[in-house]
Design an enzyme around this catalytic site. Structure first.
Site, PDB file in Angstrom:
ATOM      1  N   HIS A  62       0.850  -1.189   0.000  1.00 26.29           N
ATOM      2  CA  HIS A  62       0.000   0.000   0.000  1.00 26.29           C
ATOM      3  C   HIS A  62       0.887   1.240   0.000  1.00 26.29           C
ATOM      4  CE1 HIS A  62       0.988  -0.522   4.233  1.00 26.29           C
ATOM      5  NE2 HIS A  62       0.463   0.656   4.528  1.00 26.29           N
ATOM      6  N   HIS A  67       1.268   3.937   2.051  1.00 22.57           N
ATOM      7  CA  HIS A  67       1.680   4.726   3.200  1.00 22.57           C
ATOM      8  C   HIS A  67       3.203   4.835   3.141  1.00 22.57           C
ATOM      9  CE1 HIS A  67      -2.168   4.172   5.800  1.00 22.57           C
ATOM     10  NE2 HIS A  67      -2.195   5.302   5.122  1.00 22.57           N
ATOM     11  N   ASP A  84       5.864   4.686   4.992  1.00 24.80           N
ATOM     12  CA  ASP A  84       6.852   3.757   5.537  1.00 24.80           C
ATOM     13  C   ASP A  84       6.951   2.475   4.725  1.00 24.80           C
ATOM     14  OD1 ASP A  84       4.217   3.472   6.618  1.00 24.80           O
ATOM     15  OD2 ASP A  84       4.955   2.098   8.138  1.00 24.80           O
ATOM     16  N   HIS A  85       6.076   2.312   3.725  1.00 24.71           N
ATOM     17  CA  HIS A  85       6.101   1.117   2.881  1.00 24.71           C
ATOM     18  C   HIS A  85       6.490   1.413   1.433  1.00 24.71           C
ATOM     19  CE1 HIS A  85       4.102  -1.571   5.860  1.00 24.71           C
ATOM     20  NE2 HIS A  85       3.700  -0.391   6.323  1.00 24.71           N
ATOM     21  N   HIS A 109      -7.422  -2.039   5.895  1.00 23.76           N
ATOM     22  CA  HIS A 109      -6.617  -0.900   6.312  1.00 23.76           C
ATOM     23  C   HIS A 109      -7.308   0.362   5.781  1.00 23.76           C
ATOM     24  CE1 HIS A 109      -2.994   0.483   8.180  1.00 23.76           C
ATOM     25  NE2 HIS A 109      -2.517   1.076   7.104  1.00 23.76           N
ATOM     26  N   ASP A 131       0.210  -3.960   6.947  1.00 26.31           N
ATOM     27  CA  ASP A 131      -0.784  -3.187   7.678  1.00 26.31           C
ATOM     28  C   ASP A 131      -2.225  -3.650   7.443  1.00 26.31           C
ATOM     29  OD1 ASP A 131       1.656  -1.932   7.786  1.00 26.31           O
ATOM     30  OD2 ASP A 131       0.820   0.088   7.690  1.00 26.31           O
ATOM     31  N   HIS A 171       7.369  -4.899  11.891  1.00 25.08           N
ATOM     32  CA  HIS A 171       6.594  -3.663  11.809  1.00 25.08           C
ATOM     33  C   HIS A 171       6.163  -3.218  13.212  1.00 25.08           C
ATOM     34  CE1 HIS A 171       3.360  -0.850  10.567  1.00 25.08           C
ATOM     35  NE2 HIS A 171       4.026  -0.767   9.418  1.00 25.08           N
TER      36      HIS A 171
END
Length: 309
Positions: free
Chosen positions: A63, A65, A67-68, A141, A208, A266
């Site tokens: 996805h 976000h 941090d990914h 999510h 997530d 994570h």
């Protein structure tokens, strides 16, 4: 010699810490080398592992976000800088195509690599790789998110002693495999008589998400499950509110799915002691458990032993 192992580039969640980089995971599975969720700093973390951009065969993003995915621009530009000679597909949620386009061209560079956008557009999406089928499942999510599973097909292993007993050798072995049987001296020898099952292996990657059907489907019978455990059970209400798992939930999923090796990762920056994740998971999962650390490696377990019952 083939190699099947996970290399961990980062294990933090939204906020990195002095000990934990943003996300990043590399699965080496024979001829496939897959980079999952490259967060900030992934390119530098690779330098510590011996894995190069040229090794990578595909990239999977769960996805968009930060941090990914904020390591994507550097990784994509590195593919061109190193003139990677083979195509590199990139899989990501189709609804985030605009984010991918922005990240791919975040700055000026001379593009030489064949980076191919191959979005995930449905629950149950799948693509054939050189080592098996890569599948995706929708997760729960706040934004569109998919987990991934690599499934190796079941095969059969030929038994030399049984082949020899029937006098089957050379090209006749290939004919037996293709046809499923072979007539030898007036007797039909079946493939089952001279071979045994060789179960395919499975790898699952779950980031997530709150608990949902997709989590359980991805984890089912995984030899190696990499799964987020952002929170501890003391913060279960917060985990549910923001669409994340606790260590206890991840462990219960693994136990129910028959997972052989469980990798928790994570982690929220609010927890300083990783032992707490081990202790909580152990209450629900008695199999092989790894609490991931940056730059660690985790082998895929050996193949399951075929049942003789």
């Amino acid at each position: 010699m083939s190699m099947r192992e996970l290399t961990v580039l980062g294990t933090a969640s939204q906020v990195p810490t002095r000990r934990r980089n943003h996300n990043g995971y590399v699965l080496r599975w024979d001829d496939e080398v897959i980079l999952f969720d490259p967060g900030e700093g992934s390119q530098r973390q690779l330098l510590h592992t011996g894995i190069t951009a040229t090794d990578l065969t595909r990239i999977c993003v769960t996805h968009f976000h930060g941090d990914h995915c904020l390591g994507l621009p550097g990784m994509i530009q590195r593919l061109s800088l190193d003139r990677v000679p083979h195509p590199v597909p990139v899989h990501f949620p189709a609804g985030g195509a605009e984010y991918f386009a922005r990240l791919r061209h975040a700055s000026s560079f001379h593009e030489t690599a064949d980076v191919r956008a191959e979005p995930v557009d449905s629950d149950g999406w799948r693509v054939t790789t050189r080592v098996g089928t890569l599948e995706a499942r929708r997760l729960r999510h706040p934004i569109e998110t998919y987990g991934y599973r690599l499934v190796e097909p079941d095969e059969r292993r030929m038994l030399p002693d049984r082949l020899a007993a029937y006098g089957i050798r050379g090209p006749a072995v290939g004919e037996l495999i293709r046809a499923g049987h072979l007539d030898v001296d007036g007797r039909r020898v079946t493939l089952a008589e001279v071979s045994e099952p060789r179960p395919g292996q499975r790898f699952a990657f779950v980031m997530d998400t709150g608990l949902c059907d997709g989590v359980h489907a991805l984890a089912e019978q995984a030899d190696l499950l990499v799964i987020e455990s952002t929170f501890l059970n003391v913060d279960a209400a917060l985990a549910a509110e923001v669409g994340h798992l606790t260590a206890a939930q991840a462990a219960r999923v693994a136990a129910g799915a028959g997972v052989r090796r469980l990798v928790l990762t994570h982690f929220s920056q609010r927890y300083a002691d990783p032992q707490r994740f081990t202790d909580e998971a152990r209450e629900h999962f008695d199999g092989d458990l790894v609490v991931a650390e940056d730059l660690g490696t985790v082998p895929v377990p050996p193949r399951r032993v075929p049942s003789t019952g």
